[in-house]
Motif scaffolding. Structure first.
Motif, mmCIF file in Angstrom:
data_model
loop_
_atom_site.group_PDB
_atom_site.id
_atom_site.type_symbol
_atom_site.label_atom_id
_atom_site.label_comp_id
_atom_site.label_asym_id
_atom_site.label_seq_id
_atom_site.Cartn_x
_atom_site.Cartn_y
_atom_site.Cartn_z
ATOM 1 N N GLY A 1 0.773 -1.227 0.000
ATOM 2 C CA GLY A 1 0.000 0.000 0.000
ATOM 3 C C GLY A 1 0.805 1.279 0.000
ATOM 4 O O GLY A 1 0.223 2.368 -0.068
ATOM 5 N N GLY A 2 2.124 1.183 0.080
ATOM 6 C CA GLY A 2 2.939 2.373 0.050
ATOM 7 C C GLY A 2 2.952 3.010 -1.325
ATOM 8 O O GLY A 2 2.500 2.432 -2.310
ATOM 9 N N PHE B 1 5.720 0.595 12.564
ATOM 10 C CA PHE B 1 6.892 1.415 12.798
ATOM 11 C C PHE B 1 7.335 2.017 11.478
ATOM 12 O O PHE B 1 6.925 1.568 10.403
ATOM 13 C CB PHE B 1 8.041 0.587 13.393
ATOM 14 C CG PHE B 1 7.782 0.035 14.767
ATOM 15 C CD1 PHE B 1 8.349 0.624 15.882
ATOM 16 C CD2 PHE B 1 6.973 -1.078 14.945
ATOM 17 C CE1 PHE B 1 8.128 0.115 17.153
ATOM 18 C CE2 PHE B 1 6.735 -1.595 16.207
ATOM 19 C CZ PHE B 1 7.317 -0.992 17.314
ATOM 20 N N ARG B 2 8.188 3.025 11.561
ATOM 21 C CA ARG B 2 8.787 3.578 10.355
ATOM 22 C C ARG B 2 10.236 3.930 10.638
ATOM 23 O O ARG B 2 10.626 4.198 11.774
ATOM 24 C CB ARG B 2 8.031 4.809 9.856
ATOM 25 C CG ARG B 2 8.086 6.016 10.776
ATOM 26 C CD ARG B 2 7.159 7.110 10.268
ATOM 27 N NE ARG B 2 7.178 8.285 11.121
ATOM 28 C CZ ARG B 2 6.322 9.287 11.025
ATOM 29 N NH1 ARG B 2 5.360 9.255 10.088
ATOM 30 N NH2 ARG B 2 6.409 10.328 11.839
ATOM 31 N N ASP C 1 6.478 12.578 7.168
ATOM 32 C CA ASP C 1 6.024 11.201 7.258
ATOM 33 C C ASP C 1 6.726 10.292 6.263
ATOM 34 O O ASP C 1 6.542 9.073 6.310
ATOM 35 C CB ASP C 1 4.514 11.109 7.031
ATOM 36 C CG ASP C 1 3.707 11.771 8.134
ATOM 37 O OD1 ASP C 1 4.087 11.647 9.315
ATOM 38 O OD2 ASP C 1 2.680 12.407 7.807
ATOM 39 N N THR C 2 7.500 10.859 5.361
ATOM 40 C CA THR C 2 8.228 10.066 4.380
ATOM 41 C C THR C 2 9.163 9.096 5.090
ATOM 42 O O THR C 2 10.005 9.501 5.895
ATOM 43 C CB THR C 2 9.020 10.965 3.436
ATOM 44 O OG1 THR C 2 8.120 11.773 2.673
ATOM 45 C CG2 THR C 2 9.871 10.141 2.482
ATOM 46 N N SER C 3 9.015 7.812 4.786
ATOM 47 C CA SER C 3 9.806 6.797 5.470
ATOM 48 C C SER C 3 9.473 5.431 4.899
ATOM 49 O O SER C 3 8.582 5.294 4.064
ATOM 50 C CB SER C 3 9.512 6.822 6.978
ATOM 51 O OG SER C 3 10.422 6.004 7.701
ATOM 52 N N GLN D 1 7.613 1.572 1.148
ATOM 53 C CA GLN D 1 8.030 2.962 1.082
ATOM 54 C C GLN D 1 6.826 3.885 0.972
ATOM 55 O O GLN D 1 5.940 3.675 0.137
ATOM 56 C CB GLN D 1 8.961 3.191 -0.114
ATOM 57 C CG GLN D 1 9.381 4.645 -0.317
ATOM 58 C CD GLN D 1 10.336 5.128 0.746
ATOM 59 O OE1 GLN D 1 11.282 4.420 1.105
ATOM 60 N NE2 GLN D 1 10.097 6.332 1.262
ATOM 61 N N VAL D 2 6.813 4.917 1.804
ATOM 62 C CA VAL D 2 5.832 5.988 1.721
ATOM 63 C C VAL D 2 6.583 7.290 1.507
ATOM 64 O O VAL D 2 7.464 7.640 2.293
ATOM 65 C CB VAL D 2 4.966 6.078 2.992
ATOM 66 C CG1 VAL D 2 4.087 7.329 2.954
ATOM 67 C CG2 VAL D 2 4.119 4.832 3.148
ATOM 68 N N THR D 3 6.253 8.001 0.444
ATOM 69 C CA THR D 3 6.877 9.276 0.135
ATOM 70 C C THR D 3 5.803 10.341 0.040
ATOM 71 O O THR D 3 4.851 10.201 -0.733
ATOM 72 C CB THR D 3 7.663 9.204 -1.182
ATOM 73 O OG1 THR D 3 8.654 8.178 -1.094
ATOM 74 C CG2 THR D 3 8.343 10.536 -1.467
#
Length: 123
Positions: A8-9, A37-38, A90-92, A118-120
């Protein structure tokens, strides 16, 4: 052994939303804490949210209270992290984890981890 797979990232603009999923398989995780966690490059892993497998209790980091929500789909053994009002910070890389530690807000006690997604968040 418990297997955890995140999905889902992706890339989202600031203020947007993403829903991460953590699919669980292998040994039953009944009785476990499930956590999100991130970890960004060069930084320590950061606790975000956790819940008991039965859904009786939840915990959130101050930085995400009111923005993120953790939940579980019993029929699919999937734990989700709904992320709203996303910010560039929140990018992590986001990971889910399972364990039986006494403090679900700390890494200590989480024995099983997913590979991360990965979420950017762009400005």
């Amino acid at each position: 052994q418990v297997q955890l797979v995140e999905s889902g990232g992706g890339l989202v603009q600031a203020g947007g939303s993403l829903r991460l999923s953590c699919a669980t398989s292998g040994r039953t995780v009944s009785g476990y804490y499930m956590g999100w966690f991130r970890q960004a490059p060069g930084k320590e892993r950061e606790f975000l949210a956790a819940m008991t497998w039965n859904g009786g209790s939840t915990w959130y980091a101050d930085s995400v209270k009111g923005r993120f929500g953790i939940s579980r789909d019993n029929s699919r053994n999937t734990v989700a992290l709904q992320m709203n009002s996303l910010k560039p910070e929140d990018t992590s890389v986001y990971s889910c984890a399972a364990g039986t530690g006494s403090d679900p807000t700390r890494e200590f006690g989480y024995a099983y981890w997913g590979q991360g997604t990965q979420v950017t968040v762009s400005s």
